[in-house]
Every structure is written in structure tokens, then in C-alpha cells.
Scaffold this active site. Structure first.
Site, PDB file in Angstrom:
ATOM      1  N   SER A  24      14.808  24.162  22.290  1.00  0.00           N
ATOM      2  CA  SER A  24      14.827  23.980  23.742  1.00  0.00           C
ATOM      3  C   SER A  24      13.866  22.902  24.236  1.00  0.00           C
ATOM      4  CB  SER A  24      14.513  25.305  24.445  1.00  0.00           C
ATOM      5  OG  SER A  24      13.206  25.732  24.131  1.00  0.00           O
ATOM      6  N   LYS A  37      11.486  31.574  31.687  1.00  0.00           N
ATOM      7  CA  LYS A  37      10.964  30.212  31.789  1.00  0.00           C
ATOM      8  C   LYS A  37      10.747  29.808  33.248  1.00  0.00           C
ATOM      9  CE  LYS A  37      13.089  28.679  27.444  1.00  0.00           C
ATOM     10  NZ  LYS A  37      14.113  27.817  26.807  1.00  0.00           N
ATOM     11  N   THR A  69       9.851  51.503  28.114  1.00  0.00           N
ATOM     12  CA  THR A  69       9.684  52.845  27.539  1.00  0.00           C
ATOM     13  C   THR A  69       9.563  53.909  28.621  1.00  0.00           C
ATOM     14  OG1 THR A  69       8.566  51.848  25.634  1.00  0.00           O
ATOM     15  CG2 THR A  69       8.299  54.214  25.953  1.00  0.00           C
ATOM     16  N   GLY A  82      13.410  43.086  26.840  1.00  0.00           N
ATOM     17  CA  GLY A  82      12.522  42.292  27.682  1.00  0.00           C
ATOM     18  C   GLY A  82      11.129  42.217  27.099  1.00  0.00           C
ATOM     19  N   PRO A  83      10.228  41.469  27.722  1.00  0.00           N
ATOM     20  CA  PRO A  83       8.860  41.297  27.220  1.00  0.00           C
ATOM     21  C   PRO A  83       8.049  42.584  27.334  1.00  0.00           C
ATOM     22  CG  PRO A  83       9.115  40.245  29.358  1.00  0.00           C
ATOM     23  CD  PRO A  83      10.478  40.683  28.942  1.00  0.00           C
ATOM     24  N   PRO A  84       6.906  42.659  26.664  1.00  0.00           N
ATOM     25  CA  PRO A  84       6.081  43.871  26.724  1.00  0.00           C
ATOM     26  C   PRO A  84       5.529  44.109  28.128  1.00  0.00           C
ATOM     27  CG  PRO A  84       5.428  42.456  24.887  1.00  0.00           C
ATOM     28  CD  PRO A  84       6.364  41.659  25.723  1.00  0.00           C
ATOM     29  N   GLY A  85       5.353  45.382  28.464  1.00  0.00           N
ATOM     30  CA  GLY A  85       4.672  45.737  29.701  1.00  0.00           C
ATOM     31  C   GLY A  85       5.522  45.753  30.937  1.00  0.00           C
ATOM     32  N   VAL A  86       6.861  45.630  30.825  1.00  0.00           N
ATOM     33  CA  VAL A  86       7.704  45.611  32.023  1.00  0.00           C
ATOM     34  C   VAL A  86       8.266  46.994  32.350  1.00  0.00           C
ATOM     35  CG1 VAL A  86       8.327  43.192  31.792  1.00  0.00           C
ATOM     36  CG2 VAL A  86       9.733  44.912  30.668  1.00  0.00           C
TER      37      VAL A  86
END
Length: 822
Positions: free
Chosen positions: A711, A754, A395, A388-392
Site C-alpha cells: 500500500s 488509515k 470481547t 478489529g484492533p485491540p481495545g475496541v
């Protein structure tokens, strides 16, 4: 030059297969250089086995072959003149004419001495060079008719004089450097006045092969002869320098080892007196630890072998510390040692919910694993990959999983890793060798079943040092990691009980074989109300604690949080939001210490005062009701984003221009959309000639940002059709989908990201390929509340949905009025 020794303390050149010793050379009288010899009769020929006799030089030889002894006895009783020629192959015992060189030296027998061992020693002096014309007798020894070669003419030019001086200087250097040669030899060389004799003397004493000496003898030009001698002298000098350097180094090393040995013995005595641990005590300590260790039988055997080797080693030796470190690693590793796991599913679920909001799929997978483990009692750990994207929270989720399961937590950062040895370890033979990160982490955890987070697995590098991703194939394969081989450990280690949790932002950069081994769990971005919930329950309490603030000293209203999220962050996760909250906490802490009255609640005006002007002002691109402008949806590593596409017409020759730092695939999508429009122009009431008289320019704003992917296909087509028909696109619609040349719409990825991006930017209607409906159904209904989805299969369906029915009020005159008459 190693062949000179003072007085008569010399070995002998033998005509037998014996190692020859040193050469004795005697200075001739000056007239010896001009000896005239008249030979009318054939002369006896003595083969020399391992040296060459030069004119004017004197050498002792031992004679033991029967034919050679007879030749010397006969010659010694007559005129004592013989021919001396070197053998081509010293291994031949009974040489024939074909086994001898053609040129040799006329020699005079000075002395014959009978040795106690039965051999004969003969001292001979070279007189003149000769050449064999023919051999006339073969028994009892060789006789040959020879030709006396003329004496080379001495040269008086400066170049020749310099050559002789150079030869003399280097010969003296060799004598001074060689420990086996007497220093008087340099005085003897210094006193040689005749250049002719200097050349023969030095050549005779060169420590080179017989063939090379023979070559020097055969050269008649003194300059060439001198240059060749100088070359061999330089080689011998360099060899001697290297030899002396090695001997000095060895002597220094031996002296250092002896010194180190005595110092270590003294140190050992001192440490024993002070009560510190000595090598013997260290080995005893290893034995005590091993007695309590629970490990496999083969590891026990390796340990005992290495410990025995260690006990035989000198503690001062370099290998002692290497072996000691290896033995200590074997003791430190948690062989067959496991932490007791938490099998209470309700408690595990409670812990997971305490640490993270949402992320139901991950939590469900962990609880499933714990349930099976509780029923079965033993199970190989799954290999998870949080994508997934960073910061979710990917880790930090690994740490939460470890806490929920009651296991140790280990994190390995793989970002920028290039060396395969970081995974598999280095071999013990290398200086500074150590185990790989996997084994080091298990050692650090002191348990064989920790939760190991492999962070940023998609950012592993690859270069000449190897491919770490390929090394991970064994680590992350449940069928192989039961016998993981580390190069330093040099034996297998069972990693099957380790719960590996990998994190990644982009799956396209991960090795395909590695993806096949991973259980991919998609973690998308958060909605705004989720971010507010996370901020209230997790981020604000965490930052308050970190900055020493109490609950009644720092508060953020929901309105202020919305304000921060809308105008100061634009991300899928909450990392930037946490940074903004941290900055507000620091400001509040300062206010508490410097102001008398401080309000606990942070309002919008305080946010703007602390964080500065708004970073994001709604849409960065204003939505205008103008032909040629369409809105698409894009996926980025940071989450979803809105993509604005604009196009315009200019009089020209039908060229298509593309700008906005587009990738190759996106450029192809634009060309494909333009071709489809030209092939279907009649459907839109166009004339084919418009494509020849107008240039089309397509631009995607934010031109410094690279854009790639298929896309945007239907968005590009919508922009072009809108431009040529002068019908604007509806403002509330965003779209994504790949376009084919036949006008078919294909599914794309990143749907959830999106959709979240479209909702956050105020779009209410979204166009997708019908095959993407399954992706929408998989999204939590709260995420898509208030959105209207349209599923399409063809380009015509897209255009019917997005284009206004009528052109703008003042449309561009694209079709010439006269064409309409046609």
C-alpha cells in the site's frame, strides 16, 4: 543351565516328539578325557530328536521309536558302543542321513531300563566326538562308518584360564538365581577341575536351540568354543534376571492389590458407619438423577450400559473412577435443555446500547437474529466474527450480547492453543483424559444455547499435536455442528443452538476454510469525540466504582480527557485510556485519605503530575517542506498509522539502497517505483544519465519496526519523483495505494483505520484509489467530517495532486549544466 537337578529326579531326553525335561550330567574320571577308541567296523547311529550329546556327559533318554528300540537292544547285548547324532528337524519321525548333522558323539550305553508305559529308558555317556564318513546300512536302523575326531588340546595361557573362570562364575549365578535348580548344583560346578569337561558340561546344560548346541559341538578351537558358550550364558543370565524381576513385580503388585482390597473393605465399613456415600449409594444417586434427566434415547442407552459396567466394577480398580467420571459427565451435560430467550427487541437494543457505544453493525445483526427467532420460533444460531484492533470492545461485546438475549455467557481463550485435543477432547483410555473445551463450557453453562465467545481465534497455533483450527471447522459450521463429536464423550452433541462469537485482530492468520464459515463484522477504531463519550459514560463510572470513589470525589473534564488521549495514548480502542483513568483514580483515592482538601476535578496539570511527561508529542516525525519526503498511510493490528518515507541522493553509480526494516513486498514496491520513474524520466524533464551518476537511498523512519505490504507504492513513487525534480510534497496530504509497473493505482485494505489515523494526525486531504470509494462511503459521515478525498487511477494523477508546482528555493543540481545544452 536350567537343565540341572539334583540326584536322579530328572525328566528324559526323548527321540520322540515330546517336550524334553532336565539333563543329568555326571563327572567323568580324569582319564575319560583321553579315552582311546578304535572302531574298524561300522557302528549303529541313534538320531537324537531335541538335544545334543557332548563328550564326557551322561544323559538319560526315553526311546519309543521302533528302529531306535531295536538299535538299543542290539547294542546293549554287544559292545554297547553307538553313535549319537542330533536331527536337523525334530518333527521328522523317520530321519534319513540327509536329516542328520555330520558330526556327533560316540556314546556308551550305561544302563537300559524298561518303563511301565512300554517305553525304554537308556542312560548313555558321551565318549569322543566323531564325524560320519558314509552310511553303509539303512535297515533295520542306520549304520555308518565314522572317524574319531582328535581331542582338542588344552591351553595353559591366562586368557583361557580367565575364560573358564568366567564361565564357571556365570553358571553359578544362574544356578543361584533359578528357583528350579537345587543349590547343590553350584557346589558341583565349583568342584569341576577339568576345563575340557567344564566346557562340555555347561554346553550340555545350556537352555538353547539344538542348532546352537550342535554349533558348539562342532567347534574344535577351545577358545572359540568357550567364547560362544560365554555368550549364550550371558544371554541366559540376562533373561533370568528379567524373568525374576517381572515375577517379583507381579508378586508385589498382587500383594498390593490384596492389601488395597482389604483396606478398601475396611474403608467401606468406616464410611458406612460415618454415614458417608459408598459406591453403592453413588450408583443409586446416579439412577435418581437419570430418572429426572431429559435426554435423547441413544444417550440413555449409553448411560445405562456404562452404569451397569460401573456396578460390576471393584471400586478399588483404576477404571472405576474413569467410568464414574464419564457417567457423571453424561448427567451434567444439558441435553435438550435451553434457556428462555429475551424476544423483546426494544429491551435487547436498550441493553446493547447501555454496555457499548457505537458498533451499530453488530447490534443490528443481533437484533435481526432475535427478530427472525421471534417470528420462526427456532433457528440455527449465526457464527459471528468480530474483527478489529485491540481495545475496541470485541470481547466485552460478547458478554453484552448474552445479557441482551437472556442467555448464559461463556468465554474460551484460544490464544496460543496448540493441541487439537483441547477442542475435541482426549480419549478415555488416556490417563487424565477429559472432554474438550467446547463440551466443558457447555457443561459449565448448564444450557445448550449459551453465547460462547471464542477469543483471539487468529492466534491459534499449530504443531505436532495437531491443528486446532481444523478441529474448529466442525464446531463453526452450522451444517455440521448439529452432530459435534467429542473424543471423550464418544457420541454426537448438538451445538447448533450455541451462538458462537469469535474475535480476531488479523484475518490473514486465520485458516481460509474457517473464514468461509464466519460472518465477519468489521469493528474499526474510535474517533476522538467517540473516545471522550465512551470515557464519560462507561470508563469513568466503571473505574470510580472499582476504586471506591463517589461521583463528587472524582471528575475528569473534557479538556483533560482530550489531553490524555492526545499525549498519553495512541490506539484505535480505549484500553490504554482506561488504564490512564485507573491510575488517576488511584492517585485521587490516595489524595482523599492523605490530604485535608482535595479537588474533585482532575485538571491538565494534575494529569501531567500523575502520568508523567508526555508520551506522544504531536507527530513523532516533523513535517518539513523538503524534496524526497512523502506521507503514506499504513494498517497495523493496533489500528491505522501514518508512514513517513524519505529519500536522498548521493554521488555514485546508480545504486538503490533501502533501509527501515522493510519486508519483501515493500522492497519490491520501491524497486517498481524506481523503475517506473526511470522509464518515464522525460515527463519530468530529466536526463537518463542522472540515474547512472546518483545513488538513491530510501528510508522509512522507526527502523526497528517491521514494515510490509504494497500500500506504500504511490508514496514511494511520490518521494522519488519529488527527490529527482526537487519539488516538495504538500504538507496536508497523506496517501495510500498500490502501484503497478504500468503506473496504475490499485485499491488496498484497512481504509477506515488509515483515514482515522490521518485525521488524528492533522491531515486534511487523502489520496485513494478510485475503487476504494466504496470503503469511504461505508464509513460514518461523522468520522470523515473535514476531510477532502481525491480518487485516482494513475500515477500521473497522484503526482499532479501532491507535488508543488515549483522546486525548492535552493534545489540540488542533479542535471549537469552541459547536459542541458545537449
Amino acid at each position: 543351565m536350567s537343565a540341572y537337578k539334583k540326584n536322579l529326579d530328572v525328566g528324559f531326553i526323548s527321540d520322540e516328539n515330546e517336550e524334553f525335561g532336565e539333563i543329568l550330567s555326571i563327572f567323568p574320571a580324569d582319564e575319560n578325557e583321553k579315552i582311546e577308541i578304535n572302531l574298524t567296523d561300522p557302528i549303529p547311529v541313534l538320531p537324537l530328536r531335541n538335544t545334543v550329546l557332548f563328550p564326557n556327559t551322561v544323559i538319560p533318554i526315553t526311546v519309543s521309536r521302533e528302529m531306535s528300540v531295536r538299535l538299543i537292544n542290539d547294542a546293549y547285548t554287544s559292545n554297547r558302543k553307538i553313535g549319537v547324532i542330533a536331527q536337523k528337524n525334530e518333527d521328522i519321525d523317520n530321519p534319513q542321513p540327509k536329516d542328520l548333522f555330520e558330526e556327533g558323539t560316540i556314546a556308551h550305553i550305561i544302563k537300559k531300563i524298561k518303563l511301565p508305559d512300554g517305553n525304554t529308558m537308556v542312560i548313555i555317556q558321551g565318549l569322543r566326538k566323531m564325524k560320519v564318513l558314509e552310511y553303509v546300512q539303512f535297515e533295520p536302523y542306520l549304520h555308518a562308518r565314522v572317524e574319531i575326531l582328535p581331542v582338542e588340546l588344552l591351553k595353559n595361557d591366562k586368557q583361557f584360564k580367565g575364560l573358564i573362570d568366567s564361565i564357571k562364575d556365570i553358571a553359578i549365578q544362574i544356578v543361584n538365581l533359578s528357583p528350579n535348580l537345587p543349590k547343590e548344583a553350584s557346589i558341583a560346578i565349583e568342584n569341576i577341575q577339568s576345563p575340557y569337561f567344564m566346557l562340555n558340561f555347561v554346553a550340555s546344560n545350556l537352555n538353547i536351540e539344538v542348532k546352537k548346541k550342535q554349533k558348539i559341538l562342532e567347534i574344535s578351537d577351545l577358545n572359540k568354543k568357550g567364547m560362544l558358550i560365554l555368550k549364550y550364558l550371558n544371554e541366559e543370565l540376562e533373561l533370568l534376571k528379567i524373568k525374576n524381576e517381572i515375577q517379583n513385580k507381579v508378586k508385589t503388585d498382587i500383594d498390593k492389590q490384596q492389601r488395597d482390597y482389604f483396606l478398601h473393605q475396611q474403608l467401606k465399613t468406616i464410611t458406612e458407619e460415618l454415614g458417608y456415600q459408598t459406591p453403592e449409594k453413588e450408583i443409586e444417586e446416579f439412577k435418581k438423577r437419570a430418572a429426572k434427566k431429559k435426554w435423547p434415547h441413544h444417550v440413555q442407552e449409553v448411560f445405562n450400559k456404562e452404569l451397569q459396567k460401573l456396578s460390576r466394577m471393584n471400586p478399588a480398580a483404576a477404571d472405576y473412577s474413569v467410568t464414574a467420571n464419564y457417567v457423571e459427565l453424561l448427567l451434567d451435560l444439558p441435553w435438550q435443555e435451553y434457556d428462555e430467550e429475551n424476544n423483546d427487541l426494544k429491551l435487547a437494543e436498550k441493553i446493547l446500547n447501555e454496555d457499548h457505544y457505537g458498533l451499530e453493525k453488530v447490534k443490528e445483526r443481533i437484533l435481526e437474529y432475535l427478530a427472525v427467532l421471534k417470528l420462526k420460533g427456532d433457528m440455527k444460531s449465526p457464527i459471528l466474527c468480530l474483527y478489529g484492533p485491540p481495545g475496541v470492545g470485541k470481547t466485552s461485546l460478547g458478554k453484552s450480547i448474552a445479557r441482551a438475549m437472556g442467555r448464559k455467557y461463556i468465554r474460551i481463550s484460544l490464544g496460543g492453543l496448540h493441541d487439537e485435543a483441547e477442542i475435541r477432547g482426549h480419549r478415555k483410555t488416556y490417563i487424565g483424559a477429559m472432554p474438550g473445551r467446547i463440551i466443558q463450557s457447555v457443561k459449565k453453562a448448564k444450557s445448550s444455547n449459551p453465547v460462547m465467545v471464542l477469543d483471539e481465534i487468529d492466534k491459534i497455533g499449530q504443531d505436532f499435536r495437531g491443528d486446532p483450527a481444523s478441529a474448529l471447522l466442525e464446531v463453526l459450521d452450522p451444517e455440521q455442528n448439529t452432530n459435534f463429536y467429542d473424543n471423550y464423550l464418544e457420541m454426537e452433541y448438538d451445538l447448533s443452538h450455541v451462538l458462537f462469537v469469535a474475535t480476531a485482530n488479523n484475518l490473514s492468520t486465520i485458516h481460509p476454510a474457517l473464514i468461509d464459515r464466519l460472518e465477519i463484522i468489521d469493528i474499526s477504531g474510535y474517533l476522538q469525540d467517540e473516545k471522550i463519550f465512551i470515557a464519560k459514560d462507561y470508563l469513568i463510572p466503571k473505574q470510580r466504582k472499582m476504586h471506591g470513589l463517589k461521583a463528587n470525589q472524582f471528575k475528569l473534564s473534557e479538556k483533560s480527557l482530550n489531553y490524555i488521549i492526545d499525549y498519553y495514548t495512541r490506539e484505535a480502542g480505549v484500553r490504554a485510556l482506561e488504564k490512564k483513568i485507573a491510575k488517576l483514580c488511584r492517585w485521587q483515592a490516595k489524595q482523599i485519605l492523605t490530604e485535608e482538601k482535595v479537588k474533585a476535578t482532575i485538571r491538565e496539570e494534575d494529569v501531567q503530575k500523575v502520568l508523567g511527561p508526555k508520551i506522544f508529542e504531536g507527530d513523532s516525525y516533523p513535517r518539513v517542506h523538503q524534496p524526497g519526503i512523502a506521507t503514506g498511510l499504513a494498517w497495523t493490528p493496533a489500528g491505522g498509522d501514518v508512514l513517513f518515507i524519505e529519500s536522498t541522493l548521493a554521488p555514485g553509480k546508480g545504486n538503490l539502497n533501502l533501509t527501515g526494516k522493510l519486508g519483501e513486498v515493500m522492497k519490491e514496491s520501491a524497486l517498481l517505483a524506481y523503475t517506473w520513474l526511470k522509464s518515464n524520466y522525460k515527463k519530468f524533464g530529466l536526463d537518463a544519465r542522472v540515474f547512472e551518476l546518483w545513488d538513491v537511498h530510501i528510508h522509512v523512519p522507526e527502523g526497528a519496526v517491521p514494515k510490509e505490504g504494497p500500500s506504500a507504492g504511490i508514496t514511494l513513487l511520490t518521494s522519488l519523483v519529488s527527490l529527482f525534480t526537487q519539488r516538495p510534497v504538500r504538507k496536508d496530504i497523506a496517501m495510500t495505494g498500490e502501484l503497478t509497473l504500468r503506473g496504475m493505482v490499485l485499491p488496498v485494505g484497512g481504509i477506515k483505520e488509515k483515514i482515522l489515523a490521518a485525521k488524528s494526525r492533522g491531515f486534511t486531504r487523502i489520496i485513494l484509489c478510485s475503487k476504494n470509494k466504496k470503503d469511504v462511503d461505508d464509513i460514518n459521515k461523522r468520522y470523515i467530517e473535514g476531510l477532502e478525498f481525491h480518487y485516482v487511477n494513475t500515477a500521473e494523477e497522484v503526482l499532479n495532486l501532491v507535488l508543488e508546482p515549483q522546486p525548492v528555493e535552493h534545489p540540488l543540481e542533479i542535471i549537469h549544466p552541459e547536459w542541458r545544452k545537449d
